[in-house]
Scaffold this motif. Structure first.
Motif, PDB file in Angstrom:
ATOM      1  N   ASN A 182     -20.149  21.999 -10.375  1.00  0.00           N
ATOM      2  CA  ASN A 182     -18.482  22.746 -10.569  1.00  0.00           C
ATOM      3  C   ASN A 182     -19.061  24.548 -11.047  1.00  0.00           C
ATOM      4  O   ASN A 182     -18.630  24.855 -11.740  1.00  0.00           O
ATOM      5  CB  ASN A 182     -18.462  22.009 -12.309  1.00  0.00           C
ATOM      6  CG  ASN A 182     -17.504  20.507 -12.035  1.00  0.00           C
ATOM      7  OD1 ASN A 182     -17.256  20.810 -11.610  1.00  0.00           O
ATOM      8  ND2 ASN A 182     -17.836  19.901 -13.394  1.00  0.00           N
ATOM      9  N   GLY A 183     -19.641  24.674  -9.676  1.00  0.00           N
ATOM     10  CA  GLY A 183     -19.727  26.507  -9.457  1.00  0.00           C
ATOM     11  C   GLY A 183     -21.594  26.093 -10.293  1.00  0.00           C
ATOM     12  O   GLY A 183     -21.709  27.668 -10.207  1.00  0.00           O
ATOM     13  N   PHE A 184     -21.896  25.827 -11.007  1.00  0.00           N
ATOM     14  CA  PHE A 184     -22.964  26.044 -11.217  1.00  0.00           C
ATOM     15  C   PHE A 184     -24.261  25.004 -10.517  1.00  0.00           C
ATOM     16  O   PHE A 184     -23.869  23.567 -10.185  1.00  0.00           O
ATOM     17  CB  PHE A 184     -23.080  25.172 -12.971  1.00  0.00           C
ATOM     18  CG  PHE A 184     -22.720  25.797 -13.511  1.00  0.00           C
ATOM     19  CD1 PHE A 184     -23.269  27.249 -14.442  1.00  0.00           C
ATOM     20  CD2 PHE A 184     -21.426  25.349 -13.985  1.00  0.00           C
ATOM     21  CE1 PHE A 184     -22.006  28.226 -14.780  1.00  0.00           C
ATOM     22  CE2 PHE A 184     -20.897  26.458 -15.120  1.00  0.00           C
ATOM     23  CZ  PHE A 184     -20.836  27.605 -15.354  1.00  0.00           C
ATOM     24  N   VAL A 185     -25.271  25.188  -9.760  1.00  0.00           N
ATOM     25  CA  VAL A 185     -26.181  24.659  -8.876  1.00  0.00           C
ATOM     26  C   VAL A 185     -27.175  24.391  -9.962  1.00  0.00           C
ATOM     27  O   VAL A 185     -27.408  24.232 -10.705  1.00  0.00           O
ATOM     28  CB  VAL A 185     -27.117  26.276  -8.408  1.00  0.00           C
ATOM     29  CG1 VAL A 185     -28.346  25.794  -7.783  1.00  0.00           C
ATOM     30  CG2 VAL A 185     -26.534  26.913  -7.676  1.00  0.00           C
ATOM     31  N   ILE A 186     -27.557  22.856  -9.192  1.00  0.00           N
ATOM     32  CA  ILE A 186     -28.273  21.811  -9.981  1.00  0.00           C
ATOM     33  C   ILE A 186     -29.644  22.414  -9.321  1.00  0.00           C
ATOM     34  O   ILE A 186     -30.065  22.364  -8.094  1.00  0.00           O
ATOM     35  CB  ILE A 186     -27.804  20.416  -9.025  1.00  0.00           C
ATOM     36  CG1 ILE A 186     -26.289  20.183  -8.799  1.00  0.00           C
ATOM     37  CG2 ILE A 186     -29.336  19.492  -9.380  1.00  0.00           C
ATOM     38  CD1 ILE A 186     -26.245  19.071  -8.291  1.00  0.00           C
ATOM     39  N   ASP A 187     -30.719  22.361 -10.301  1.00  0.00           N
ATOM     40  CA  ASP A 187     -31.996  22.205 -10.616  1.00  0.00           C
ATOM     41  C   ASP A 187     -32.743  21.214 -10.196  1.00  0.00           C
ATOM     42  O   ASP A 187     -32.973  20.188 -11.604  1.00  0.00           O
ATOM     43  CB  ASP A 187     -32.465  23.736 -11.737  1.00  0.00           C
ATOM     44  CG  ASP A 187     -33.813  23.608 -11.821  1.00  0.00           C
ATOM     45  OD1 ASP A 187     -34.375  22.598 -11.156  1.00  0.00           O
ATOM     46  OD2 ASP A 187     -33.714  24.423 -12.510  1.00  0.00           O
ATOM     47  N   PHE A 188     -32.985  20.860  -9.341  1.00  0.00           N
ATOM     48  CA  PHE A 188     -34.031  19.443  -8.932  1.00  0.00           C
ATOM     49  C   PHE A 188     -34.982  18.731  -9.365  1.00  0.00           C
ATOM     50  O   PHE A 188     -35.199  18.113 -10.227  1.00  0.00           O
ATOM     51  CB  PHE A 188     -33.357  18.774  -7.755  1.00  0.00           C
ATOM     52  CG  PHE A 188     -32.833  18.632  -6.660  1.00  0.00           C
ATOM     53  CD1 PHE A 188     -31.693  17.588  -6.657  1.00  0.00           C
ATOM     54  CD2 PHE A 188     -31.610  19.727  -5.878  1.00  0.00           C
ATOM     55  CE1 PHE A 188     -30.596  17.323  -5.893  1.00  0.00           C
ATOM     56  CE2 PHE A 188     -30.713  19.284  -5.586  1.00  0.00           C
ATOM     57  CZ  PHE A 188     -29.973  18.137  -5.869  1.00  0.00           C
ATOM     58  N   GLU A 189     -35.944  20.566  -9.835  1.00  0.00           N
ATOM     59  CA  GLU A 189     -37.049  20.104 -10.374  1.00  0.00           C
ATOM     60  C   GLU A 189     -36.673  19.576 -12.573  1.00  0.00           C
ATOM     61  O   GLU A 189     -37.162  18.988 -12.928  1.00  0.00           O
ATOM     62  CB  GLU A 189     -37.728  21.262 -10.803  1.00  0.00           C
ATOM     63  CG  GLU A 189     -38.535  21.605  -9.057  1.00  0.00           C
ATOM     64  CD  GLU A 189     -39.282  22.530  -9.425  1.00  0.00           C
ATOM     65  OE1 GLU A 189     -39.801  22.827 -10.451  1.00  0.00           O
ATOM     66  OE2 GLU A 189     -39.676  22.921  -8.120  1.00  0.00           O
ATOM     67  N   LYS A 190     -35.303  20.586 -12.846  1.00  0.00           N
ATOM     68  CA  LYS A 190     -35.005  20.098 -14.202  1.00  0.00           C
ATOM     69  C   LYS A 190     -34.834  19.135 -14.299  1.00  0.00           C
ATOM     70  O   LYS A 190     -34.625  18.181 -15.426  1.00  0.00           O
ATOM     71  CB  LYS A 190     -34.510  21.646 -14.893  1.00  0.00           C
ATOM     72  CG  LYS A 190     -35.384  22.526 -15.184  1.00  0.00           C
ATOM     73  CD  LYS A 190     -34.683  23.689 -15.831  1.00  0.00           C
ATOM     74  CE  LYS A 190     -35.662  25.184 -15.847  1.00  0.00           C
ATOM     75  NZ  LYS A 190     -34.308  26.014 -16.028  1.00  0.00           N
ATOM     76  N   GLU A 191     -33.566  18.243 -13.372  1.00  0.00           N
ATOM     77  CA  GLU A 191     -33.223  17.408 -13.731  1.00  0.00           C
ATOM     78  C   GLU A 191     -33.296  16.263 -12.946  1.00  0.00           C
ATOM     79  O   GLU A 191     -32.076  15.320 -11.988  1.00  0.00           O
ATOM     80  CB  GLU A 191     -31.556  17.537 -13.089  1.00  0.00           C
ATOM     81  CG  GLU A 191     -31.002  19.110 -14.423  1.00  0.00           C
ATOM     82  CD  GLU A 191     -29.177  19.649 -13.780  1.00  0.00           C
ATOM     83  OE1 GLU A 191     -28.641  18.350 -14.511  1.00  0.00           O
ATOM     84  OE2 GLU A 191     -29.384  20.781 -14.108  1.00  0.00           O
ATOM     85  N   HIS A 192     -34.366  15.765 -12.388  1.00  0.00           N
ATOM     86  CA  HIS A 192     -34.890  14.757 -11.224  1.00  0.00           C
ATOM     87  C   HIS A 192     -34.701  13.506 -12.075  1.00  0.00           C
ATOM     88  O   HIS A 192     -34.937  12.598 -11.203  1.00  0.00           O
ATOM     89  CB  HIS A 192     -36.687  15.427 -11.568  1.00  0.00           C
ATOM     90  CG  HIS A 192     -37.642  15.067 -12.681  1.00  0.00           C
ATOM     91  ND1 HIS A 192     -37.276  16.116 -13.650  1.00  0.00           N
ATOM     92  CD2 HIS A 192     -38.123  13.952 -12.915  1.00  0.00           C
ATOM     93  CE1 HIS A 192     -38.016  15.085 -14.846  1.00  0.00           C
ATOM     94  NE2 HIS A 192     -38.118  14.231 -14.100  1.00  0.00           N
TER      95      HIS A 192
END
Length: 190
Positions: free
Chosen positions: A171-181
């Motif tokens: 939805n337009g917000f970049v996914i932070d794979f480290e924070k949301e692993h």
């Protein structure tokens, strides 16, 4: 409004200026220094990039930002050919050169010339074309039952001389794979 405007500045206008505001209750002062600067164009602090990359069929902006006072007039050349505004090439007021629909013929040495009443200078960079990055397999719409896993694929072709980075967003917000692993997992296929 209490404004002081000085047009067509000269070096004689430099100095300390004082504004005095007065009414029946008293008087108040404020001081400011006006420095009048003048210098020929110089690229010492901000030379043009020596190598500029542009994607085939894309758009490139080559910046030309010399230090100069007053503001210089700009001109550009490619090799020995003087460039003028046209359907694909535009020289911006700030000195930048824009080229759209880049082709192999646009490769070469570009020189920005800056001139004011104090002098002139120039800086040169080389434009190289790269193959455009293309999505060859785009993510597809997926219907998944709550609690199950979903997998989405994205494959791209790119110029082999360049690195490629995939950025996923929700939805337009970049996914932070480290924070949301714990929720998102990134898999790379070579």
């Amino acid at each position: 409004k209490g404004e002081l405007r000085i047009q067509s500045l000269t070096f004689d206008d430099a100095g300390m200026y004082q504004c005095i505001a007065e009414n029946t209750h008293g008087i108040i002062y404020a001081n400011a220094e006006l420095k009048v600067v003048a210098s020929p164009p110089t690229f010492e602090l901000n030379p043009m990039k020596k190598k500029i990359l542009a994607a085939k069929g894309g758009r490139v902006i080559i910046e030309c930002k010399p230090k100069a006072a007053p503001k210089p007039k700009f001109s550009w050349s490619k090799g020995t050919e003087l460039l003028v505004n046209g359907s694909r090439i535009r020289i911006w007021d700030d000195g930048s050169l824009e080229i759209i629909n880049v082709t192999k013929l646009d490769e070469g040495r570009y020189t920005c010339f800056a001139e004011n009443n104090r002098g002139k200078a120039n800086s040169t960079g080389v434009l190289e074309m790269t193959e455009a990055t293309r999505i060859t397999l785009a993510p597809l719409n997926v219907d998944v039952t709550v609690g199950e896993n979903a997998t989405m694929q994205c494959i791209a072709s790119h110029d082999p001389t360049l690195d490629l980075t995939f950025i996923w967003s929700l939805n337009g917000f970049v996914i932070d794979f480290e924070k949301e692993h714990e929720h998102y997992e990134r898999n790379f296929m070579v």
